[in-house]
Scaffold this active site. Sequence first.
Site, PDB file in Angstrom:
ATOM      1  N   GLU A   1     -22.202 -25.752  45.203  1.00 14.20           N
ATOM      2  CA  GLU A   1     -22.095 -25.771  46.670  1.00 14.20           C
ATOM      3  C   GLU A   1     -20.993 -26.700  47.170  1.00 14.20           C
ATOM      4  OE1 GLU A   1     -24.941 -25.894  44.937  1.00 14.20           O
ATOM      5  OE2 GLU A   1     -26.502 -24.709  45.933  1.00 14.20           O
TER       6      GLU A   1
ATOM      7  N   GLU B   1     -31.551 -23.064  41.844  1.00 13.01           N
ATOM      8  CA  GLU B   1     -32.704 -23.620  42.571  1.00 13.01           C
ATOM      9  C   GLU B   1     -33.935 -22.737  42.392  1.00 13.01           C
ATOM     10  OE1 GLU B   1     -30.182 -23.792  46.057  1.00 13.01           O
ATOM     11  OE2 GLU B   1     -30.668 -25.895  46.309  1.00 13.01           O
TER      12      GLU B   1
HETATM   13  N1  CO8 Z   1     -21.855 -14.715  47.461  1.00 14.10           N
HETATM   14  C1  CO8 Z   1     -21.183 -13.592  47.767  1.00 14.10           C
HETATM   15  N2  CO8 Z   1     -20.436 -12.902  46.882  1.00 14.10           N
HETATM   16  C2  CO8 Z   1     -20.361 -13.379  45.625  1.00 14.10           C
HETATM   17  C3  CO8 Z   1     -21.013 -14.548  45.233  1.00 14.10           C
HETATM   18  C4  CO8 Z   1     -21.807 -15.234  46.211  1.00 14.10           C
HETATM   19  N3  CO8 Z   1     -22.509 -16.337  45.937  1.00 14.10           N
HETATM   20  N4  CO8 Z   1     -20.735 -14.783  43.930  1.00 14.10           N
HETATM   21  C5  CO8 Z   1     -19.953 -13.790  43.528  1.00 14.10           C
HETATM   22  N5  CO8 Z   1     -19.702 -12.930  44.539  1.00 14.10           N
HETATM   23  C6  CO8 Z   1     -18.893 -11.709  44.519  1.00 14.10           C
HETATM   24  C7  CO8 Z   1     -17.401 -12.016  44.512  1.00 14.10           C
HETATM   25  O1  CO8 Z   1     -16.948 -12.271  45.829  1.00 14.10           O
HETATM   26  C8  CO8 Z   1     -16.853 -10.754  43.913  1.00 14.10           C
HETATM   27  O2  CO8 Z   1     -16.810  -9.750  44.917  1.00 14.10           O
HETATM   28  P1  CO8 Z   1     -15.544  -8.760  45.017  1.00 14.10           P
HETATM   29  O3  CO8 Z   1     -15.578  -8.001  43.707  1.00 14.10           O
HETATM   30  O4  CO8 Z   1     -15.880  -7.921  46.193  1.00 14.10           O
HETATM   31  O5  CO8 Z   1     -14.344  -9.603  45.148  1.00 14.10           O
HETATM   32  C9  CO8 Z   1     -17.910 -10.342  42.912  1.00 14.10           C
HETATM   33  O6  CO8 Z   1     -19.100 -11.028  43.292  1.00 14.10           O
HETATM   34  C10 CO8 Z   1     -17.576 -10.744  41.482  1.00 14.10           C
HETATM   35  O7  CO8 Z   1     -17.264 -12.125  41.484  1.00 14.10           O
HETATM   36  P2  CO8 Z   1     -15.895 -12.711  40.909  1.00 14.10           P
HETATM   37  O8  CO8 Z   1     -14.787 -11.719  41.007  1.00 14.10           O
HETATM   38  O9  CO8 Z   1     -15.678 -14.050  41.569  1.00 14.10           O
HETATM   39  O10 CO8 Z   1     -16.309 -12.874  39.376  1.00 14.10           O
HETATM   40  P3  CO8 Z   1     -15.726 -13.953  38.345  1.00 14.10           P
HETATM   41  O11 CO8 Z   1     -16.271 -13.549  37.019  1.00 14.10           O
HETATM   42  O12 CO8 Z   1     -14.271 -14.121  38.489  1.00 14.10           O
HETATM   43  O13 CO8 Z   1     -16.403 -15.349  38.782  1.00 14.10           O
HETATM   44  C11 CO8 Z   1     -18.219 -16.761  39.476  1.00 14.10           C
HETATM   45  C12 CO8 Z   1     -17.783 -15.512  38.700  1.00 14.10           C
HETATM   46  C13 CO8 Z   1     -17.634 -18.017  38.816  1.00 14.10           C
HETATM   47  C14 CO8 Z   1     -19.733 -16.843  39.460  1.00 14.10           C
HETATM   48  C15 CO8 Z   1     -17.692 -16.676  40.945  1.00 14.10           C
HETATM   49  O14 CO8 Z   1     -18.029 -15.406  41.487  1.00 14.10           O
HETATM   50  C16 CO8 Z   1     -18.217 -17.707  41.886  1.00 14.10           C
HETATM   51  O15 CO8 Z   1     -17.802 -18.856  41.830  1.00 14.10           O
HETATM   52  N6  CO8 Z   1     -19.161 -17.326  42.778  1.00 14.10           N
HETATM   53  C17 CO8 Z   1     -19.700 -18.177  43.786  1.00 14.10           C
HETATM   54  C18 CO8 Z   1     -20.798 -19.049  43.204  1.00 14.10           C
HETATM   55  C19 CO8 Z   1     -21.313 -20.014  44.248  1.00 14.10           C
HETATM   56  O16 CO8 Z   1     -20.587 -20.787  44.850  1.00 14.10           O
HETATM   57  N7  CO8 Z   1     -22.660 -20.001  44.455  1.00 14.10           N
HETATM   58  C20 CO8 Z   1     -23.312 -20.838  45.384  1.00 14.10           C
HETATM   59  C21 CO8 Z   1     -23.410 -20.145  46.706  1.00 14.10           C
HETATM   60  S1  CO8 Z   1     -24.074 -21.185  47.955  1.00 14.10           S
HETATM   61  C22 CO8 Z   1     -25.720 -21.226  47.625  1.00 14.10           C
HETATM   62  O17 CO8 Z   1     -26.265 -20.610  46.763  1.00 14.10           O
HETATM   63  C23 CO8 Z   1     -26.469 -22.162  48.465  1.00 14.10           C
HETATM   64  C24 CO8 Z   1     -27.739 -21.617  48.991  1.00 14.10           C
HETATM   65  C25 CO8 Z   1     -28.355 -22.621  49.888  1.00 14.10           C
HETATM   66  C26 CO8 Z   1     -27.824 -22.491  51.290  1.00 14.10           C
HETATM   67  C27 CO8 Z   1     -28.777 -23.032  52.290  1.00 14.10           C
HETATM   68  C28 CO8 Z   1     -28.193 -23.143  53.701  1.00 14.10           C
HETATM   69  C29 CO8 Z   1     -27.792 -21.829  54.375  1.00 14.10           C
END
Ligand code: CO8
Length: 260
Positions: A134, A114
């Site tokens: 999301e 976004e």
């Molecule tokens: N928030 C918090 N922590 C995150 C996020 C996130 N969005 N993305 C990654 N991390 C963290 C993981 O928890 C992990 O932490 P830890 O090492 O402590 O376990 C670290 O980053 C590394 O991530 P992964 O181990 O998961 O790494 P991978 O290479 O296996 O995977 C991905 C990478 C595919 C990107 C995966 O991390 C993932 O799916 N992340 C989440 C992505 C997501 O869903 N984003 C959307 C979030 S919601 C949003 O943006 C909406 C905003 C609008 C909201 C408005 C109303 C409030």
Amino acid sequence: MNYDNFQVEIDGRVAVVTIDNPKALNAMSQPMMEDFGRIMTELAGATDVGAIILTGSGEKAFMAGGDIAGMQPLGAFEARAVALKSQDIYRQIEGCATPVICAINGYVLGGGCELAMCCDIRIASEHARFGQPEIKIGIIPGFGGTQRLARLVGLGAARKMIYTGEMIDAAEALRIGLTDIVVPAAELMSEARKLAASIAEKSSVAIGLAKQAINNGYSMDLNRACAYEAEQFGLCFASYDQKEGMLAFLEKRPAKFEHR
Ligand code: CO8
């Protein structure tokens, strides 16, 4: 400018803002978002900055979205307030006179995608992965994604990304218009800087008027938009840079713009 989760570097007339939250793939918490808003306000008002590049630290992510840990306990009214506040910051980036280039160096997800869509030009590395995931965590995009994605790539492609939450690669993003340029990862920042420098050396007055004409005219019908363009075109002639630019052409020398 000194912030924990951002680096800001100014080189000539180009500012580079790097989101730096490596432990969460540059996901942004609410306090980070507020800092980000302050940084962008300051840069947008700096007359010596002619273009801004946004990127993420490391090689894995531009921004993996909003911080899910911080969002999980929110109630409905808090979540709405968070969305409205972030939408304001994003709108400010979209509307500021200074062009913003998004250099996408990996995952660009949720609030990250976004944010990228609010920028003037998106340049992505070949390994970038785009998504609005999301839906997979039980919510919908809240920082303008349901609106800007549909406007940018069309209803069908936007629905597919938002309903499935699946990511697309850089080639597909280029095909549907979600990124404008794709380059090898090693060339991402040099290409972004080249593009930013080429914009920043032009008259900031004319660039700002062009940005307003494009962005504001986009939501008008063609007749009103062209009338609005004529107003912006006319305003160029109130600037020093218009007189200098045309005189320099007539005298067969490079223009020396003063951005006024
Ligand atoms: N928030 C918090 N922590 C995150 C996020 C996130 N969005 N993305 C990654 N991390 C963290 C993981 O928890 C992990 O932490 P830890 O090492 O402590 O376990 C670290 O980053 C590394 O991530 P992964 O181990 O998961 O790494 P991978 O290479 O296996 O995977 C991905 C990478 C595919 C990107 C995966 O991390 C993932 O799916 N992340 C989440 C992505 C997501 O869903 N984003 C959307 C979030 S919601 C949003 O943006 C909406 C905003 C609008 C909201 C408005 C109303 C409030």
